[in-house]
Design an enzyme around this catalytic site. Structure first.
Site, PDB file in Angstrom:
ATOM      1  N   PRO A 142       0.830  -1.144  -0.099  1.00 31.63           N
ATOM      2  CA  PRO A 142       0.132   0.035  -0.044  1.00 31.63           C
ATOM      3  C   PRO A 142       0.894   1.307   0.014  1.00 31.63           C
ATOM      4  O   PRO A 142       1.965   1.552   0.531  1.00 31.63           O
ATOM      5  CB  PRO A 142      -1.014  -0.174   1.279  1.00 31.63           C
ATOM      6  CG  PRO A 142      -0.197  -1.081   2.014  1.00 31.63           C
ATOM      7  CD  PRO A 142       0.560  -2.162   1.203  1.00 31.63           C
ATOM      8  N   ASN A 143       0.271   2.129  -0.764  1.00 32.42           N
ATOM      9  CA  ASN A 143       0.729   3.727  -0.785  1.00 32.42           C
ATOM     10  C   ASN A 143       2.121   3.613  -1.725  1.00 32.42           C
ATOM     11  O   ASN A 143       2.497   4.827  -1.937  1.00 32.42           O
ATOM     12  CB  ASN A 143       1.058   4.226   0.523  1.00 32.42           C
ATOM     13  CG  ASN A 143      -0.288   4.423   1.356  1.00 32.42           C
ATOM     14  OD1 ASN A 143      -1.203   4.889   0.908  1.00 32.42           O
ATOM     15  ND2 ASN A 143      -0.143   3.655   2.605  1.00 32.42           N
ATOM     16  N   ARG A 187       4.833  10.719  -2.579  1.00 30.72           N
ATOM     17  CA  ARG A 187       4.869  10.591  -1.072  1.00 30.72           C
ATOM     18  C   ARG A 187       6.055  10.887  -0.436  1.00 30.72           C
ATOM     19  O   ARG A 187       7.171  10.234  -0.677  1.00 30.72           O
ATOM     20  CB  ARG A 187       4.225   9.282  -1.018  1.00 30.72           C
ATOM     21  CG  ARG A 187       4.113   8.810   0.330  1.00 30.72           C
ATOM     22  CD  ARG A 187       4.168   7.203   0.291  1.00 30.72           C
ATOM     23  NE  ARG A 187       4.029   6.762   1.611  1.00 30.72           N
ATOM     24  CZ  ARG A 187       4.223   5.346   2.091  1.00 30.72           C
ATOM     25  NH1 ARG A 187       4.567   4.602   1.499  1.00 30.72           N
ATOM     26  NH2 ARG A 187       4.035   5.143   3.360  1.00 30.72           N
ATOM     27  N   TYR A 197      11.167   8.662   0.860  1.00 32.87           N
ATOM     28  CA  TYR A 197      11.012   7.644  -0.124  1.00 32.87           C
ATOM     29  C   TYR A 197      11.763   7.954  -1.613  1.00 32.87           C
ATOM     30  O   TYR A 197      11.705   7.250  -2.431  1.00 32.87           O
ATOM     31  CB  TYR A 197       9.348   7.390  -0.368  1.00 32.87           C
ATOM     32  CG  TYR A 197       9.056   6.713   1.057  1.00 32.87           C
ATOM     33  CD1 TYR A 197       9.546   5.386   1.677  1.00 32.87           C
ATOM     34  CD2 TYR A 197       7.893   7.415   1.514  1.00 32.87           C
ATOM     35  CE1 TYR A 197       8.978   4.908   2.515  1.00 32.87           C
ATOM     36  CE2 TYR A 197       7.458   6.748   2.832  1.00 32.87           C
ATOM     37  CZ  TYR A 197       7.625   5.733   3.403  1.00 32.87           C
ATOM     38  OH  TYR A 197       7.516   5.212   4.570  1.00 32.87           O
ATOM     39  N   ASN A 230       7.698  -5.619  -0.831  1.00 37.08           N
ATOM     40  CA  ASN A 230       7.942  -4.647   0.198  1.00 37.08           C
ATOM     41  C   ASN A 230       6.339  -4.559   0.423  1.00 37.08           C
ATOM     42  O   ASN A 230       5.574  -4.016  -0.348  1.00 37.08           O
ATOM     43  CB  ASN A 230       8.474  -3.265  -0.647  1.00 37.08           C
ATOM     44  CG  ASN A 230       8.373  -2.093   0.588  1.00 37.08           C
ATOM     45  OD1 ASN A 230       7.682  -2.335   1.517  1.00 37.08           O
ATOM     46  ND2 ASN A 230       9.031  -1.094   0.132  1.00 37.08           N
ATOM     47  N   ALA A 252       3.094  -0.805   4.857  1.00 35.96           N
ATOM     48  CA  ALA A 252       2.644  -0.923   6.241  1.00 35.96           C
ATOM     49  C   ALA A 252       1.934  -2.157   6.641  1.00 35.96           C
ATOM     50  O   ALA A 252       2.073  -2.466   7.834  1.00 35.96           O
ATOM     51  CB  ALA A 252       1.459   0.191   6.051  1.00 35.96           C
ATOM     52  N   GLU A 276      12.252  -9.703   2.193  1.00 34.27           N
ATOM     53  CA  GLU A 276      11.574  -8.536   2.355  1.00 34.27           C
ATOM     54  C   GLU A 276      12.366  -7.268   2.290  1.00 34.27           C
ATOM     55  O   GLU A 276      13.565  -7.026   2.689  1.00 34.27           O
ATOM     56  CB  GLU A 276      11.427  -8.652   4.070  1.00 34.27           C
ATOM     57  CG  GLU A 276      10.593  -7.384   4.615  1.00 34.27           C
ATOM     58  CD  GLU A 276      10.527  -7.567   6.191  1.00 34.27           C
ATOM     59  OE1 GLU A 276      10.185  -8.732   6.544  1.00 34.27           O
ATOM     60  OE2 GLU A 276      10.490  -6.423   6.969  1.00 34.27           O
ATOM     61  N   HIS A 291      12.594  -2.753   2.359  1.00 32.88           N
ATOM     62  CA  HIS A 291      12.147  -1.581   2.815  1.00 32.88           C
ATOM     63  C   HIS A 291      13.028  -0.649   1.931  1.00 32.88           C
ATOM     64  O   HIS A 291      14.485  -0.620   1.933  1.00 32.88           O
ATOM     65  CB  HIS A 291      12.291  -1.330   4.067  1.00 32.88           C
ATOM     66  CG  HIS A 291      10.990  -2.386   4.841  1.00 32.88           C
ATOM     67  ND1 HIS A 291       9.661  -2.164   4.475  1.00 32.88           N
ATOM     68  CD2 HIS A 291      11.456  -3.509   5.323  1.00 32.88           C
ATOM     69  CE1 HIS A 291       9.108  -3.147   5.206  1.00 32.88           C
ATOM     70  NE2 HIS A 291      10.132  -4.125   5.528  1.00 32.88           N
ATOM     71  N   ARG A 308      13.036   4.314  12.613  1.00 32.18           N
ATOM     72  CA  ARG A 308      11.968   5.074  12.689  1.00 32.18           C
ATOM     73  C   ARG A 308      11.115   4.589  13.830  1.00 32.18           C
ATOM     74  O   ARG A 308      11.649   4.112  14.958  1.00 32.18           O
ATOM     75  CB  ARG A 308      11.302   5.001  11.364  1.00 32.18           C
ATOM     76  CG  ARG A 308      12.013   5.034   9.861  1.00 32.18           C
ATOM     77  CD  ARG A 308      11.034   5.171   8.559  1.00 32.18           C
ATOM     78  NE  ARG A 308      10.317   6.139   8.546  1.00 32.18           N
ATOM     79  CZ  ARG A 308       9.235   5.935   7.623  1.00 32.18           C
ATOM     80  NH1 ARG A 308       9.417   4.770   6.611  1.00 32.18           N
ATOM     81  NH2 ARG A 308       8.041   6.590   7.641  1.00 32.18           N
TER      82      ARG A 308
HETATM   83  C1  DQA Z   1       8.358   1.031   3.721  1.00 32.69           C
HETATM   84  C2  DQA Z   1       8.521   1.252   5.531  1.00 32.69           C
HETATM   85  C3  DQA Z   1       6.897   0.929   5.924  1.00 32.69           C
HETATM   86  O1  DQA Z   1       6.952   1.277   7.531  1.00 32.69           O
HETATM   87  C4  DQA Z   1       5.983   1.985   5.401  1.00 32.69           C
HETATM   88  O2  DQA Z   1       4.555   1.742   5.984  1.00 32.69           O
HETATM   89  C5  DQA Z   1       5.905   1.895   3.871  1.00 32.69           C
HETATM   90  C6  DQA Z   1       7.133   1.934   3.224  1.00 32.69           C
HETATM   91  C7  DQA Z   1       9.538   1.240   3.023  1.00 32.69           C
HETATM   92  O3  DQA Z   1       9.881   0.952   1.819  1.00 32.69           O
HETATM   93  O4  DQA Z   1      10.648   1.994   3.655  1.00 32.69           O
HETATM   94  O5  DQA Z   1       4.895   2.345   3.290  1.00 32.69           O
HETATM   95  O6  DQA Z   1       8.083  -0.459   3.639  1.00 32.69           O
END
Ligand code: DQA
Length: 137
Positions: free
Chosen positions: A9-10, A17, A22, A71, A74, A95, A97, A104
């Site tokens: 998501p997002n 964003r 990011y 990835n 959230a 995994e 990020h 964080r």
């Molecule tokens: C994320 C880190 C997550 O905590 C966050 O909710 C994201 C992006 C990252 O790629 O740094 O949406 O996965």
């Protein structure tokens, strides 16, 4: 070598964003760079904001692909369902990020995916995906 990147998501908003966290590039632009860099890899990309769709995609690719770069954004920190799907499939999952989740908020320090992942790459910006692909080669 057949690999898929699955973004949660997002992450469709990358480039717009919170660019200070990011970065300024959209994933689509970066994906073209990745495909050029790894021309010997059959690389696909899937993004969804919906938990069940991510689980469905893991089921679809997870008995066929050589690896999954996930990835879950959230959902990493909340989704027992995605964690169970990673455990259920045969393809190894890395995994990933973009940000360093451990520097964080505390809620980002929990991952339901990491216990069943082959490894975790966090904090290298979009290059985290590049490093994940390299780990499969
Ligand atoms: C994320 C880190 C997550 O905590 C966050 O909710 C994201 C992006 C990252 O790629 O740094 O949406 O996965």
């Amino acid at each position: 070598m057949k690999l898929i990147i699955i973004n949660g998501p997002n992450l469709n908003l990358l480039g717009k964003r919170e660019p200070e966290i990011y970065g300024a590039s959209s994933f689509e632009t970066y994906f073209e760079t990745l495909k050029n860099t790894f021309q010997n890899v059959t690389l696909s990309y899937y993004q969804s904001n919906i938990e069940g769709e991510i689980i469905d995609k893991l089921h679809e690719v997870g008995f066929d692909y050589d690896g999954v770069i996930l990835n879950a954004a959230a959902y990493t920190h909340t989704s027992v369902g995605i964690g169970d799907a990673v455990k259920a499939i045969e393809s190894p999952v890395i995994e990933v990020h973009i940000s360093n989740v451990h520097s964080r908020e505390e809620f980002r320090h929990t991952s339901f995916i990491a216990p069943n992942a082959k490894g975790v790459i966090s904090g290298f910006g979009l290059q985290s995906y590049d490093l994940a692909i390299q780990s499969f080669l």
